[in-house]
Design a protein around this motif. Structure first.
Motif, mmCIF file in Angstrom:
data_model
loop_
_atom_site.group_PDB
_atom_site.id
_atom_site.type_symbol
_atom_site.label_atom_id
_atom_site.label_comp_id
_atom_site.label_asym_id
_atom_site.label_seq_id
_atom_site.Cartn_x
_atom_site.Cartn_y
_atom_site.Cartn_z
ATOM 1 N N GLY A 157 0.034 -54.560 12.309
ATOM 2 C CA GLY A 157 0.789 -55.799 12.117
ATOM 3 C C GLY A 157 2.018 -55.759 13.010
ATOM 4 O O GLY A 157 2.327 -54.717 13.594
ATOM 5 N N HIS A 158 2.733 -56.880 13.132
ATOM 6 C CA HIS A 158 3.964 -56.834 13.935
ATOM 7 C C HIS A 158 5.160 -57.327 13.127
ATOM 8 O O HIS A 158 5.055 -58.326 12.412
ATOM 9 N N TYR A 159 6.260 -56.569 13.250
ATOM 10 C CA TYR A 159 7.448 -56.915 12.471
ATOM 11 C C TYR A 159 8.401 -57.811 13.250
ATOM 12 O O TYR A 159 9.388 -58.297 12.719
ATOM 13 N N ALA A 193 4.980 -66.249 7.860
ATOM 14 C CA ALA A 193 3.540 -66.189 8.126
ATOM 15 C C ALA A 193 3.207 -65.328 9.339
ATOM 16 O O ALA A 193 2.101 -64.804 9.445
ATOM 17 N N ASP A 194 4.145 -65.205 10.264
ATOM 18 C CA ASP A 194 3.878 -64.532 11.549
ATOM 19 C C ASP A 194 4.982 -63.518 11.820
ATOM 20 O O ASP A 194 5.932 -63.825 12.492
ATOM 21 N N ASP A 195 4.865 -62.260 11.363
ATOM 22 C CA ASP A 195 3.703 -61.736 10.707
ATOM 23 C C ASP A 195 4.118 -60.905 9.491
ATOM 24 O O ASP A 195 3.353 -60.142 8.939
ATOM 25 N N GLU A 239 7.025 -55.706 19.354
ATOM 26 C CA GLU A 239 7.098 -56.440 20.631
ATOM 27 C C GLU A 239 5.921 -57.378 20.824
ATOM 28 O O GLU A 239 5.656 -57.808 21.938
ATOM 29 N N GLU A 240 5.219 -57.703 19.735
ATOM 30 C CA GLU A 240 4.032 -58.555 19.899
ATOM 31 C C GLU A 240 4.415 -59.911 20.461
ATOM 32 O O GLU A 240 3.709 -60.466 21.310
ATOM 33 N N GLU A 241 5.523 -60.441 20.007
ATOM 34 C CA GLU A 241 5.907 -61.802 20.405
ATOM 35 C C GLU A 241 6.485 -61.865 21.824
ATOM 36 O O GLU A 241 6.829 -62.938 22.301
ATOM 37 N N CYS A 242 6.625 -60.717 22.467
ATOM 38 C CA CYS A 242 7.071 -60.790 23.863
ATOM 39 C C CYS A 242 6.130 -60.016 24.771
ATOM 40 O O CYS A 242 6.530 -59.462 25.797
ATOM 41 N N ILE A 253 4.077 -71.686 12.480
ATOM 42 C CA ILE A 253 4.486 -70.442 13.127
ATOM 43 C C ILE A 253 5.088 -70.770 14.494
ATOM 44 O O ILE A 253 4.666 -71.716 15.142
ATOM 45 N N HIS A 254 6.074 -70.027 14.884
ATOM 46 C CA HIS A 254 6.851 -70.220 16.122
ATOM 47 C C HIS A 254 7.716 -71.490 16.068
ATOM 48 O O HIS A 254 8.374 -71.810 17.057
ATOM 49 N N SER A 255 7.693 -72.240 14.989
ATOM 50 C CA SER A 255 8.406 -73.520 14.891
ATOM 51 C C SER A 255 9.468 -73.449 13.805
ATOM 52 O O SER A 255 9.481 -72.514 13.013
HETATM 53 MN MN MN Z 1 3.328 -65.126 17.007
#
Ligand code: MN
Ligand code: BES
Ligand code: MN
Length: 460
Positions: free
Chosen positions: A88-90, A125-127, A158-161, A432-434
């Protein structure tokens, strides 16, 4: 009473404490892309490691060249069981535009609505909410006699980047990260009552393009006409990228994009998917994109090219008669099938260069590329997971594709030869992302129960 019933009961009994724990994690501002929040990323990693140590894992925070990883291991009480690696990603996305949030993104709230309670906050929700479903399932096993199989956990920051530190970390820790299979909770359900197993992810290639013309900004009266305008140059490139039917015009772009196998196309046709509602929910009415493809097909199995941001010239209040020296845009390409990210990068850069008139220069700033992922359909693990989800939700899970990308899953398949089981409890309207991201309380609670059932089914 069967052992699994004990575990499920324990999850239910723990549920208000579980929510309080998730809220603690949601209060940490672990935005990975912005260096101002580096310390918060460390804090989130430390919080998770402490949480895992408290439920019997041997967990540590591991430094990387970027944000740290959390790695944890715990053994079952018996041998001859599978070894599963949960991912998972924090880290979370930035919160802007902050004005559109109805409450502080890092002060999570439980909001009661007619459709059920929702957990609102960045990362719900993410994540973070999703990864905690797995942690809570492990906690319940631990409190009722122990894990049914050996479990390792990898939490990334670092999942989101684009996971820049991941390749080196994987190479340096190959043995430690190897397991029979990877479990991933970073995808969605079909709808609020119907679970899904995601078997395809789109790949992603990100490129920023900076076009420069004059060596300074110019007065558009004194120079307008003869001086080349980089915004015009860039707009022309963008306009040329799609034809009138919505196809991407890059040479070779559709190489490696196969038609859907009949069996899958038929499954997708059977799914109750309402294009008009899907678009209507976000204020749209007519599908854009490839005109000869259904909406679901476009999102799950067709490649795309999008501009995610564009700047140049004067964008403040009022007007300013300026000819800018520079204009730039951020492009993303979603990839499917056997499309090769490197070949597409090459084709795109050539496409841009071929459209540069005299006096225009280009700089490319790449932000990573990963191919699409297709997991096997017929595996034993998949059928066990299907039965486990069916038992929890009372409905057969949908075998879904996904428009999003999770680059690590492909990296594990390629480098460690591990397949993934991707089960998540997000919904399309989770934002998500919003602004005002939310996670259904039912997703959080039944998500934990689902993982308990899946772990038990995979270990039997
Ligand atoms: Mn994401
Ligand atoms: N969890 C998402 C991916 C996702 C989104 C899966 C929707 C299923 C449905 C993930 O955190 C994400 O946002 N990935 C990025 C990739 C990245 C390199 C920024 C994406 O897909 O844009
Ligand atoms: Mn995610």
């Amino acid at each position: 009473m069967a052992a699994i019933d004990n575990v499920l009961q324990r999850i239910d009994a723990n549920s208000s404490d579980a929510l309080a724990r998730l809220f603690e994690l949601l209060r940490i501002r672990s935005i990975s892309t912005d260096p101002a929040f580096t310390g918060e990323c460390v804090k989130a990693a430390e919080w998770l490691a402490a949480e895992l140590n408290a439920i019997g894992f041997t967990a540590s925070v591991r430094e990387t060249t970027g944000h740290p990883m959390v790695v944890a291991h715990a053994k079952a009480g018996r041998t001859g069981v599978p070894h599963l690696l949960f991912y998972g990603h924090y880290d979370v996305q930035p919160v802007d535009p902050i004005d559109l949030w109805e409450s502080d993104p890092f002060d999570p709230k439980l909001v009661e609505r007619e459709t059920g309670a929702k957990i609102v906050g960045r990362g719900a929700a993410d994540d973070k909410g999703q990864l905690m479903t797995f942690v809570e399932a492990c906690r319940a096993f631990r409190e009722t006699g122990g894990l049914p199989c050996d479990v390792s956990i990898l939490f990334e920051g670092e999942e989101e980047c684009g996971s820049p530190s991941l390749p080196a970390f994987m190479a340096a820790n190959k043995d430690e990260l190897s397991a029979d299979m990877m479990l991933v909770c970073d995808t969605g359900m079909w709808n609020k009552d119907t679970p899904a197993i995601t078997t395809m992810l789109r790949g992603l290639y990100l490129e920023e393009v900076v076009v420069r013309c004059a060596d300074r900004d110019l007065h558009s009266g004194m120079y307008g006409g003869p001086a080349r305008n980089p915004i015009h140059v860039l707009s022309k490139i963008i306009a040329d990228l799609h034809d009138a039917k919505g196809r991407v015009t890059l040479p070779g772009f559709y190489e490696g994009v196969a038609e859907l196998p009949d069996e899958i196309a038929e499954q997708w046709r059977q799914l109750p998917f309402d294009e008009h509602q899907f678009l209507g929910d976000v204020g749209l009415s007519v599908p854009a994109g490839e005109q000869d493809r259904s909406v679901l097909e476009q999102i799950w199995s067709r490649p795309t090219c999008d501009v995610n941001g564009i700047v140049g010239g004067y964008t403040g209040k009022g007007s300013k008669t300026v000819l800018p020296a520079e204009a730039s845009a951020k492009f993303s390409f979603r990839l499917v099938g056997k499309q090769k990210p490197d070949a597409i990068a090459e084709s795109f850069q050539a496409f841009v260069r071929a459209r540069l008139p005299e006096d225009a220069d280009v700089e490319f700033i790449s932000h990573g590329a990963s191919p699409a992922l297709q997991l096997p359909f017929g595996s034993e693990a998949l059928s066990r997971a299907r039965r486990a989800l069916q038992a929890e939700w009372g409905k057969e899970p949908v075998m879904a594709g996904s428009g999003g990308s999770i680059p690590i899953v492909g990296a594990f398949k390629r480098d460690l030869k591990m397949d993934a089981l991707m089960v998540g409890f997000g919904l399309d309207d989770d934002r998500i992302h919003s602004p005002n991201e939310k996670y259904e309380l039912s997703s959080f609670q039944k998500g934990a129960r689902s993982w308990a059932r899946i772990l038990s089914a995979l270990s039997a």
